[in-house]
Design a protein around this motif. Sequence first.
Motif, PDB file in Angstrom:
ATOM      1  N   LEU A 106       0.833  -1.203   0.000  1.00 13.48           N
ATOM      2  CA  LEU A 106       0.000   0.000   0.000  1.00 13.48           C
ATOM      3  C   LEU A 106       0.870   1.256   0.000  1.00 13.48           C
ATOM      4  CD1 LEU A 106      -2.793   1.415   0.324  1.00 13.48           C
ATOM      5  CD2 LEU A 106      -2.486   1.167   2.800  1.00 13.48           C
ATOM      6  N   LEU A 107       1.923   1.240   0.802  1.00 14.10           N
ATOM      7  CA  LEU A 107       2.830   2.390   0.852  1.00 14.10           C
ATOM      8  C   LEU A 107       3.556   2.560  -0.471  1.00 14.10           C
ATOM      9  CD1 LEU A 107       4.226   4.692   2.327  1.00 14.10           C
ATOM     10  CD2 LEU A 107       5.779   3.021   3.362  1.00 14.10           C
ATOM     11  N   GLU A 108       4.002   1.469  -1.045  1.00  7.61           N
ATOM     12  CA  GLU A 108       4.766   1.552  -2.293  1.00  7.61           C
ATOM     13  C   GLU A 108       3.894   1.979  -3.476  1.00  7.61           C
ATOM     14  OE1 GLU A 108       6.437  -2.330  -2.584  1.00  7.61           O
ATOM     15  OE2 GLU A 108       8.106  -1.899  -1.209  1.00  7.61           O
ATOM     16  N   GLU A 109       2.670   1.464  -3.522  1.00  6.76           N
ATOM     17  CA  GLU A 109       1.818   1.716  -4.693  1.00  6.76           C
ATOM     18  C   GLU A 109       0.962   2.969  -4.563  1.00  6.76           C
ATOM     19  OE1 GLU A 109      -0.447  -1.721  -5.893  1.00  6.76           O
ATOM     20  OE2 GLU A 109       1.192  -3.080  -5.391  1.00  6.76           O
ATOM     21  N   GLU A 110       0.334   3.149  -3.415  1.00  6.15           N
ATOM     22  CA  GLU A 110      -0.592   4.269  -3.246  1.00  6.15           C
ATOM     23  C   GLU A 110      -0.034   5.376  -2.352  1.00  6.15           C
ATOM     24  OE1 GLU A 110      -3.244   5.005  -4.744  1.00  6.15           O
ATOM     25  OE2 GLU A 110      -3.833   3.154  -5.749  1.00  6.15           O
ATOM     26  N   LYS A 111       1.145   5.124  -1.805  1.00  2.00           N
ATOM     27  CA  LYS A 111       1.829   6.121  -0.958  1.00  2.00           C
ATOM     28  C   LYS A 111       0.987   6.530   0.256  1.00  2.00           C
ATOM     29  CE  LYS A 111       5.238   6.135  -3.845  1.00  2.00           C
ATOM     30  NZ  LYS A 111       4.746   5.087  -4.767  1.00  2.00           N
ATOM     31  N   VAL A 112       0.374   5.518   0.883  1.00  6.17           N
ATOM     32  CA  VAL A 112      -0.337   5.705   2.141  1.00  6.17           C
ATOM     33  C   VAL A 112       0.372   4.872   3.201  1.00  6.17           C
ATOM     34  CG1 VAL A 112      -2.490   5.399   3.420  1.00  6.17           C
ATOM     35  CG2 VAL A 112      -2.538   6.121   1.021  1.00  6.17           C
ATOM     36  N   ALA A 113       0.793   5.530   4.281  1.00  3.75           N
ATOM     37  CA  ALA A 113       1.566   4.849   5.327  1.00  3.75           C
ATOM     38  C   ALA A 113       0.662   4.535   6.516  1.00  3.75           C
ATOM     39  CB  ALA A 113       2.741   5.721   5.773  1.00  3.75           C
ATOM     40  N   LEU A 114       0.449   3.246   6.771  1.00  2.00           N
ATOM     41  CA  LEU A 114      -0.246   2.752   7.954  1.00  2.00           C
ATOM     42  C   LEU A 114       0.749   1.962   8.794  1.00  2.00           C
ATOM     43  CD1 LEU A 114      -3.396   1.179   6.209  1.00  2.00           C
ATOM     44  CD2 LEU A 114      -2.988   3.570   6.777  1.00  2.00           C
ATOM     45  N   VAL A 115       0.371   1.646  10.020  1.00  2.00           N
ATOM     46  CA  VAL A 115       1.231   0.817  10.868  1.00  2.00           C
ATOM     47  C   VAL A 115       0.607  -0.570  10.995  1.00  2.00           C
ATOM     48  CG1 VAL A 115       2.385   0.596  13.095  1.00  2.00           C
ATOM     49  CG2 VAL A 115       1.891   2.874  12.175  1.00  2.00           C
ATOM     50  N   PRO A 116       1.336  -1.618  10.625  1.00  2.00           N
ATOM     51  CA  PRO A 116       0.768  -2.964  10.737  1.00  2.00           C
ATOM     52  C   PRO A 116       0.472  -3.341  12.176  1.00  2.00           C
ATOM     53  CG  PRO A 116       3.114  -3.074  10.207  1.00  2.00           C
ATOM     54  CD  PRO A 116       2.704  -1.632  10.093  1.00  2.00           C
ATOM     55  N   GLY A 117      -0.616  -4.069  12.361  1.00  2.00           N
ATOM     56  CA  GLY A 117      -1.033  -4.444  13.706  1.00  2.00           C
ATOM     57  C   GLY A 117      -0.139  -5.449  14.383  1.00  2.00           C
ATOM     58  N   SER A 118       0.749  -6.084  13.647  1.00  2.00           N
ATOM     59  CA  SER A 118       1.656  -7.066  14.253  1.00  2.00           C
ATOM     60  C   SER A 118       2.506  -6.434  15.341  1.00  2.00           C
ATOM     61  CB  SER A 118       2.561  -7.685  13.178  1.00  2.00           C
ATOM     62  OG  SER A 118       3.257  -6.667  12.462  1.00  2.00           O
ATOM     63  N   GLY A 119       2.848  -5.158  15.179  1.00  2.00           N
ATOM     64  CA  GLY A 119       3.644  -4.464  16.190  1.00  2.00           C
ATOM     65  C   GLY A 119       2.895  -4.224  17.480  1.00  2.00           C
ATOM     66  N   PHE A 120       1.567  -4.360  17.423  1.00  2.00           N
ATOM     67  CA  PHE A 120       0.726  -4.170  18.603  1.00  2.00           C
ATOM     68  C   PHE A 120       0.145  -5.486  19.113  1.00  2.00           C
ATOM     69  CE2 PHE A 120       0.375  -0.504  15.730  1.00  2.00           C
ATOM     70  CZ  PHE A 120       0.818   0.528  16.550  1.00  2.00           C
ATOM     71  N   GLY A 121       0.620  -6.594  18.528  1.00  3.41           N
ATOM     72  CA  GLY A 121       0.142  -7.901  18.955  1.00  3.41           C
ATOM     73  C   GLY A 121      -1.146  -8.335  18.294  1.00  3.41           C
ATOM     74  N   VAL A 125      -4.648  -2.910  11.436  1.00  4.56           N
ATOM     75  CA  VAL A 125      -3.677  -1.848  11.158  1.00  4.56           C
ATOM     76  C   VAL A 125      -4.066  -0.646  12.001  1.00  4.56           C
ATOM     77  CG1 VAL A 125      -3.129  -2.589   8.810  1.00  4.56           C
ATOM     78  CG2 VAL A 125      -5.032  -0.994   9.190  1.00  4.56           C
ATOM     79  N   ARG A 126      -3.081   0.186  12.299  1.00  2.81           N
ATOM     80  CA  ARG A 126      -3.367   1.411  13.037  1.00  2.81           C
ATOM     81  C   ARG A 126      -3.250   2.609  12.122  1.00  2.81           C
ATOM     82  NH1 ARG A 126       0.292   4.347  17.578  1.00  2.81           N
ATOM     83  NH2 ARG A 126       1.075   5.298  15.661  1.00  2.81           N
ATOM     84  N   LEU A 127      -4.265   3.464  12.175  1.00  2.00           N
ATOM     85  CA  LEU A 127      -4.251   4.715  11.426  1.00  2.00           C
ATOM     86  C   LEU A 127      -4.370   5.864  12.416  1.00  2.00           C
ATOM     87  CD1 LEU A 127      -6.180   2.499   9.784  1.00  2.00           C
ATOM     88  CD2 LEU A 127      -6.404   4.394   8.182  1.00  2.00           C
ATOM     89  N   SER A 128      -3.517   6.841  12.269  1.00  2.00           N
ATOM     90  CA  SER A 128      -3.627   8.058  13.060  1.00  2.00           C
ATOM     91  C   SER A 128      -4.401   9.085  12.247  1.00  2.00           C
ATOM     92  CB  SER A 128      -2.242   8.603  13.407  1.00  2.00           C
ATOM     93  OG  SER A 128      -2.338   9.920  13.914  1.00  2.00           O
ATOM     94  N   TYR A 129      -5.403   9.714  12.874  1.00  2.00           N
ATOM     95  CA  TYR A 129      -6.127  10.770  12.161  1.00  2.00           C
ATOM     96  C   TYR A 129      -5.662  12.155  12.611  1.00  2.00           C
ATOM     97  CZ  TYR A 129      -9.327   9.834  16.156  1.00  2.00           C
ATOM     98  OH  TYR A 129      -9.873   9.573  17.388  1.00  2.00           O
ATOM     99  N   ALA A 130      -4.379  12.249  12.936  1.00  2.00           N
ATOM    100  CA  ALA A 130      -3.773  13.523  13.304  1.00  2.00           C
ATOM    101  C   ALA A 130      -3.238  14.251  12.070  1.00  2.00           C
ATOM    102  CB  ALA A 130      -2.670  13.314  14.329  1.00  2.00           C
ATOM    103  N   ILE A 131      -4.057  14.271  11.005  1.00  2.00           N
ATOM    104  CA  ILE A 131      -3.766  15.061   9.804  1.00  2.00           C
ATOM    105  C   ILE A 131      -5.081  15.664   9.330  1.00  2.00           C
ATOM    106  CG2 ILE A 131      -1.778  13.645   9.124  1.00  2.00           C
ATOM    107  CD1 ILE A 131      -3.566  12.363   6.995  1.00  2.00           C
TER     108      ILE A 131
END
Length: 394
Positions: free
Chosen positions: A347-362, A367-373
Amino acid sequence: MELANRVKTLTPSSTLAITAKAKQLKNEGHDVIALGAGEPDFNTPQFIIDAANEAAQNGFTKYTPSGGIPQLKEAIAKKLDRDNDLSYSTDEIIVTTGAKHALYTLFQVLLNRGDEVIVPAPYWVSYPEQVKLAEGKPVVVKAEESNNFKITPEQLEASITDTTKAVIINSPSNPTGMMYSMDELEKIGEICLKHNLLIVSDEIYEQLIYTDDQHVSIAGISEQLKEQTVVVNGVSKSYSMTGWRIGYAAGPKDIIKAMTNLASHSTSNPTSISQYAALAAYSSEKDPGEEMRRTFRERLDTLHELLNEIPGVTCRKPKGAFYLFPNVKEAVRKTGFESTDAWVTALLEEEKVALVPGSGFGFPDNVRLSYAISIDLLKEAAERINRFVVNHQS
């Protein structure tokens, strides 16, 4: 030279990693929408900046007491009394280099080799890593999405062993934004009292709530629970002061004294000017977070609706913080990727949208999305994610 064993098992922060990759692509000229950052997109309120500048001009640029300047500790005590109905003396409070440093120092003074700490999942990425650095053992208890990502008293009870020393409660939560109710905390507290467990109550998002629900500190439920709780908080989120690096811990005197002694040999003291900035924040009768909460609420409502329209994506609506934690398992399956991590990378490579995979949160299915934009960028991000899913469906 061989590295110490304690750092060999560390997992790099997935949030910082995705943020770094997004910044790299941006620097290369790509139109990247980064939804990974865990910080408000508002500047620090001007009156706080002015207080820091005045402190610098007045020469408050030297070492301070390791546990923080007395005036700031007094202001924090008043804040805890005003907002949380909690009474602490200044020797029950330590000012730290951010709330993260408060947690790190707490685990260092609390844990011996093999001591267990119950870490509810989804968890903030640094909890298990900090426990491991203190030679403790993180015991991950997976909350059910159907229970709004909150562990039950029964799950907590079943996870306790003879070596369990503490449990972490993060409400509102990173990454889910969910909150524990008074009733839920009372039941969890009963179990902690029964087994003599220390409660680590991370309340960093307490001011960022978008419903009529009230934040509840488990330490405020009873005097007995207060004696077995260390409250961790700071100015980073509520006052948009992430870079100023001021947090605090409030708890039993012996724990706070040990944390202060350790800080004296590690950081010397929190940054002097930042302490005066935090003093202005906690001493003011202004509520600089009102505009931020209103804006975040609008963004939350908009993005939550848009995410649930994307094929294979389901998202529960949180009550606080500034994150959404949608389940993308079906979207990953439909698009043919082997894992959520691979899906996020593509998704980041093709559409240039950066999310955080949920694996880092167990939670590898989320996925985690911040709406601080801005809301316009959130709408554009949802459109790109939807396009990515549709284009990859087999």
